[in-house]
Every structure is written in structure tokens, then in C-alpha cells.
Design a protein around this motif. Structure first.
Motif, PDB file in Angstrom:
ATOM      1  N   MET A 248       0.828  -1.204   0.000  1.00 18.34           N
ATOM      2  CA  MET A 248       0.000   0.000   0.000  1.00 18.34           C
ATOM      3  C   MET A 248       0.865   1.258   0.000  1.00 18.34           C
ATOM      4  O   MET A 248       0.538   2.243  -0.673  1.00 18.34           O
ATOM      5  N   ALA A 249       1.967   1.246   0.751  1.00 17.45           N
ATOM      6  CA  ALA A 249       2.864   2.402   0.775  1.00 17.45           C
ATOM      7  C   ALA A 249       3.467   2.657  -0.603  1.00 17.45           C
ATOM      8  O   ALA A 249       3.513   3.795  -1.082  1.00 17.45           O
ATOM      9  N   VAL A 250       3.920   1.590  -1.251  1.00 21.49           N
ATOM     10  CA  VAL A 250       4.481   1.725  -2.594  1.00 21.49           C
ATOM     11  C   VAL A 250       3.399   2.147  -3.587  1.00 21.49           C
ATOM     12  O   VAL A 250       3.612   3.008  -4.449  1.00 21.49           O
ATOM     13  N   GLY A 251       2.209   1.549  -3.458  1.00 21.15           N
ATOM     14  CA  GLY A 251       1.121   1.863  -4.365  1.00 21.15           C
ATOM     15  C   GLY A 251       0.679   3.310  -4.299  1.00 21.15           C
ATOM     16  O   GLY A 251       0.279   3.898  -5.313  1.00 21.15           O
ATOM     17  N   SER A 252       0.752   3.919  -3.108  1.00 21.09           N
ATOM     18  CA  SER A 252       0.358   5.323  -2.969  1.00 21.09           C
ATOM     19  C   SER A 252       1.233   6.233  -3.818  1.00 21.09           C
ATOM     20  O   SER A 252       0.739   7.114  -4.523  1.00 21.09           O
ATOM     21  N   SER A 253       2.549   6.021  -3.760  1.00 21.87           N
ATOM     22  CA  SER A 253       3.464   6.826  -4.579  1.00 21.87           C
ATOM     23  C   SER A 253       3.286   6.529  -6.056  1.00 21.87           C
ATOM     24  O   SER A 253       3.286   7.439  -6.897  1.00 21.87           O
ATOM     25  N   ALA A 254       3.136   5.246  -6.382  1.00 17.45           N
ATOM     26  CA  ALA A 254       2.964   4.870  -7.786  1.00 17.45           C
ATOM     27  C   ALA A 254       1.697   5.477  -8.374  1.00 17.45           C
ATOM     28  O   ALA A 254       1.683   5.925  -9.527  1.00 17.45           O
ATOM     29  N   THR A 306      -3.072  -8.501   0.483  1.00 19.76           N
ATOM     30  CA  THR A 306      -2.094  -7.590  -0.124  1.00 19.76           C
ATOM     31  C   THR A 306      -2.668  -6.932  -1.366  1.00 19.76           C
ATOM     32  O   THR A 306      -2.516  -5.724  -1.580  1.00 19.76           O
ATOM     33  N   ALA A 307      -3.364  -7.720  -2.191  1.00 18.19           N
ATOM     34  CA  ALA A 307      -3.974  -7.168  -3.401  1.00 18.19           C
ATOM     35  C   ALA A 307      -5.051  -6.147  -3.048  1.00 18.19           C
ATOM     36  O   ALA A 307      -5.124  -5.065  -3.653  1.00 18.19           O
ATOM     37  N   ALA A 308      -5.880  -6.468  -2.056  1.00 15.95           N
ATOM     38  CA  ALA A 308      -6.962  -5.555  -1.672  1.00 15.95           C
ATOM     39  C   ALA A 308      -6.410  -4.215  -1.203  1.00 15.95           C
ATOM     40  O   ALA A 308      -6.868  -3.147  -1.640  1.00 15.95           O
ATOM     41  N   LEU A 309      -5.416  -4.240  -0.325  1.00 24.79           N
ATOM     42  CA  LEU A 309      -4.842  -2.990   0.186  1.00 24.79           C
ATOM     43  C   LEU A 309      -4.035  -2.261  -0.881  1.00 24.79           C
ATOM     44  O   LEU A 309      -4.114  -1.036  -1.003  1.00 24.79           O
ATOM     45  N   GLY A 310      -3.238  -3.017  -1.632  1.00 21.26           N
ATOM     46  CA  GLY A 310      -2.388  -2.378  -2.638  1.00 21.26           C
ATOM     47  C   GLY A 310      -3.186  -1.661  -3.703  1.00 21.26           C
ATOM     48  O   GLY A 310      -2.892  -0.517  -4.067  1.00 21.26           O
ATOM     49  N   ILE A 311      -4.240  -2.311  -4.199  1.00 18.02           N
ATOM     50  CA  ILE A 311      -5.042  -1.690  -5.251  1.00 18.02           C
ATOM     51  C   ILE A 311      -5.855  -0.520  -4.697  1.00 18.02           C
ATOM     52  O   ILE A 311      -6.029   0.510  -5.357  1.00 18.02           O
TER      53      ILE A 311
END
Length: 391
Positions: A248-254, A306-311
Motif C-alpha cells: 500500500m505504501a508503494v502503491g500510494s506513490s505509484a 495484499t492485493a486488496a490494500l495495494g489496489i
């Protein structure tokens, strides 16, 4: 860190005090009662006095309040008086009261200091730091807890606020540079009725509600899910919970980089906001339906969580960035308004999750309800979202 540490410490505290799952859910939600109380206040004060000062006061407040749980709430004196549960609720309310000003202050600072073309990237970086606090809390909490006991957890995280406050006051700018940022400096007041008169505001409110329903269930109940449903010990459940927050942290920046990159390439802002938020809501639905299967294996459960939070983290470049699209001069108070509804969703979600778990012994119904809300949120978002300035 101050808010997530209870999700780890709750396991030994509940065992020590004999709290049921329903009681645990109410206690977990107490943070959000305070968090809700300062959303509008924090946004209004940030727009008037600047996010730096308001956030600085919030850091001092929630750091001191964090120590109240072991120092005042759970003591032989409160137990003898039969006041342990009310004292715990009050202590967590006060932590939330201090942290409630954080995101409205952040949105105010970005609107004042960041060029609109880099806004989503800046939001992504901020939320990466925000989620990193969850990561550090989940990583350190079981280590501190096993070595020093759960009380040390709240004292140490409270003390950590002192160097954070010093760094904040030294580094963060107090006033917008001349002619810079999003033009929020010196914004006049705006009434809540005026803000709530536009469908675009309601699109963000609904998206915020749906997002926070899922987010706070993950935040508060994930270690319990891994511990109770998948049979992991305290340390393993915390470490398993760590992985989704990394993504989720990486996904926010991406998400921020992706959104700003698309806008620079000429994709209309409205299409970007709608597309990214649609992916943020519909992407986790499949993962949640898989998690609703009680027979799911631990590796697949970790993958789905992980998928739920990341997306979901893509939403930082969707509904969150959209606030300063439609109200650049009132970004703090609009964030406070929308996050008030989001905090209410968190209170409901965390509390309901506890009672459902107590009644059924399963998270399945919660995962199914969350998936349904994501679908509903997608429909409302695509009908009512706007990207042009409304206020």
C-alpha cells in the motif's frame, strides 16, 4: 504508529482483561470517535492558520494521549472503581482527537505549496509516509511487546512524538511562497451547506466513506484475522499484516506518479480521476470474495489481503486528489468534511466487524459487505465526479 499499535496490543490486553470480540471492536473504534471530532475543526483551522501549526499541535496532543492508556486507563485504581472500559475508551478517543487534524492539515499544505501538476505525486508521497507509520508500528510492536510488555508500547510511541514535533517545526514551511502552490493562501470562509450543495462533493463523500470502511477494518482487525482465523501466533500475525502495508505504501506513490504522468500526456483530469478510482474500488472485489471463503489457505489469504490494500491505495490519486481539483482554496475544510463521513464509516465498520465476529466467528460476511460497498461506490463516483473547480 500510535493508532496501529493497539491492533497488535489488543490480543494480550483482551486476554488479560477478558474482553469479547464485540468489546474489542468498540474499543478499536474509540480512536475514530476522536478522529471524527476534529476533521472539520482541523480543516477549518488549517485553512485559517496554516497546516504547519495545526499539525504541530496535533502531534503534541496525540503523543501525550498515547501514554494515557497504560498510565491512567488500565491501572489497579480504575479496575477497583469499575472504570477500566470507560477509561480505555476515553484514552483512545483523545489519541484520535489529536490525529484527526493530520490529513486536513496535509491537504491544506499541498494545496498551498505544491503546483497543481504535481499534486497527485505529492499526495502519493505523503500517504506513503502515512502507511510507513503502519509498517513501522507493525514491525516494532510485537518486538517491544514480547520484550517489555504491552504497556511499554504506548509509552515508547508517545515519547517518539517529541523528535517528530521538533523535525516538523524545523522543516515544514509555514506560509505559501508568493504566487506559488495551489493558490489556497488567504482563502475566505465557506459554509458547509455551500460545499454540500454540489454533486461533486457528494461523490468524494461517498468514495471516502467506502474507502474508510475497508481501510479501518484492515487497519484494526488484520492481525486478529491472521491470529484467530488462520491460527498464527502474535509475532507471525503482525509480520503477515506487515506485507500488505508495504504494498500500500508503494502503491500510494505509484498512483500519484501515474496520475500526474497521464495528465501531463494530455489525458483529461476527469478521466484520470474516474479511471484510477474505479480501479481502486473494483480491483479489491475479487480479492475480498476469495477472503470470504473460510477454507482459504494462509498464503492465498496473504496474497488477497495484499492485493486488496495495494489496489485500494490508488485512491490517493482518485478521490483524495479530486478534493483540491474542485476546491483549491478550501482544501482543508473540504477534506475535513469528507473525512468526517469517512471516520463515521470507520467507526461503523470496526464496531460491526467485532460484533459479527463475536456472533459468527468468521470474517466472511464483513468481506462480502465490503466488496458490495466498493461496487456501490464505483457507481456513485462515475456518475457524480467532476474535475473542474466548483468552489
Amino acid at each position: 504508529m500510535d493508532r496501529i499499535c493497539l491492533s497488535v496490543a489488543m490480543l494480550p490486553i483482551a486476554k488479560e482483561l477478558g474482553w469479547s470480540a464485540g468489546t474489542q471492536g468498540v474499543i478499536q473504534s474509540a480512536f475514530l470517535w476522536g478522529y471524527l471530532a476534529t476533521q472539520l475543526l482541523g480543516g477549518t483551522l488549517a485553512d485559517r492558520y496554516g497546516g504547519k501549526l495545526v499539525m504541530g499541535a496535533g502531534i503534541a496532543w496525540f503523543s501525550l494521549a498515547s501514554a494515557l492508556l497504560p498510565a491512567v486507563a488500565i491501572t489497579p485504581w480504575t479496575a477497583a472503581a469499575g472504570l477500566t472500559l470507560p477509561a480505555v475508551l476515553a484514552a483512545r478517543f483523545l489519541v484520535g482527537f489529536g490525529e484527526g487534524v493530520a490529513l486536513p492539515s496535509m491537504n491544506n499544505l499541498i494545496a498551498r505549496h505544491i503546483d497543481p501538476s504535481k499534486k497527485a505525486t505529492a499526495l502519493g508521497a505523503v500517504f506513503t509516509g502515512f502507511h510507513t507509520g503502519n509498517l513501522v508500528g507493525l514491525l516494532l510492536s510485537p518486538l517491544i511487546l514480547q520484550r517489555f510488555g504491552w504497556r511499554a508500547l504506548f509509552y515508547l510511541f508517545g515519547v517518539a512524538g517529541a523528535p517528530l514535533l521538533l523535525l516538523w517545526m524545523l522543516v515544514v514551511p509555514g506560509r505559501a511562497p508568493a504566487g506559488g502552490g495551489g493558490g489556497a493562501g488567504g482563502a475566505g470562509g465557506i459554509g458547509l451547506g455551500q460545499l454540500m450543495s454540489k454533486p461533486a462533493t457528494w461523490a468524494i463523500i461517498v468514495a471516502n466513506f467506502v474507502n474508510h470502511w475497508g481501510y479501518f477494518i484492515y487497519l484494526n482487525w488484520m492481525p486478529t484475522y491472521f491470529y484467530r482465523v488462520l491460527g498464527m501466533d502474535l509475532r507471525a500475525s503482525s509480520l503477515m499484516s506487515f506485507v500488505p502495508w508495504v504494498v500500500m505504501a508503494v502503491g500510494s506513490s505509484a498512483a500519484g506518479l501515474l496520475a500526474d504522468g497521464l495528465v501531463r500526456r494530455g489525458v483529461p483530469v476527469l478521466r484520470v480521476r474516474k479511471g484510477i478510482q474505479t480501479a481502486a474500488f473494483l480491483g479489491p472485489v475479487v480479492a475480498l470474495m476469495a477472503l470470504a471463503n473460510p477454507a482459504i489457505s494462509p498464503p492465498l489469504a496473504l496474497l488477497c489481503m495484499t492485493a486488496a490494500l495495494g489496489i485500494t491505495s490508488l485512491g490517493q490519486a482518485g478521490f483524495v486528489a479530486n478534493m483540491s481539483d474542485i476546491a483549491p482554496r478550501h482544501a482543508g475544510v473540504l477534506f475535513g468534511l469528507c473525512n468526517t463521513f469517512g471516520s463515521l464509516a470507520g467507526i461503523l465498520g470496526v464496531s460491526v466487524c467485532g460484533f459479527v465476529l463475536e456472533r459468527t466467528g468468521s470474517f466472511s460476511l464483513i468481506f462480502q459487505a465490503t466488496a458490495a460497498l466498493y461496487v456501490l461506490g464505483t457507481i456513485v463516483w462515475n456518475v457524480a465526479c467532476r474535475a473542474d473547480r466548483q468552489f
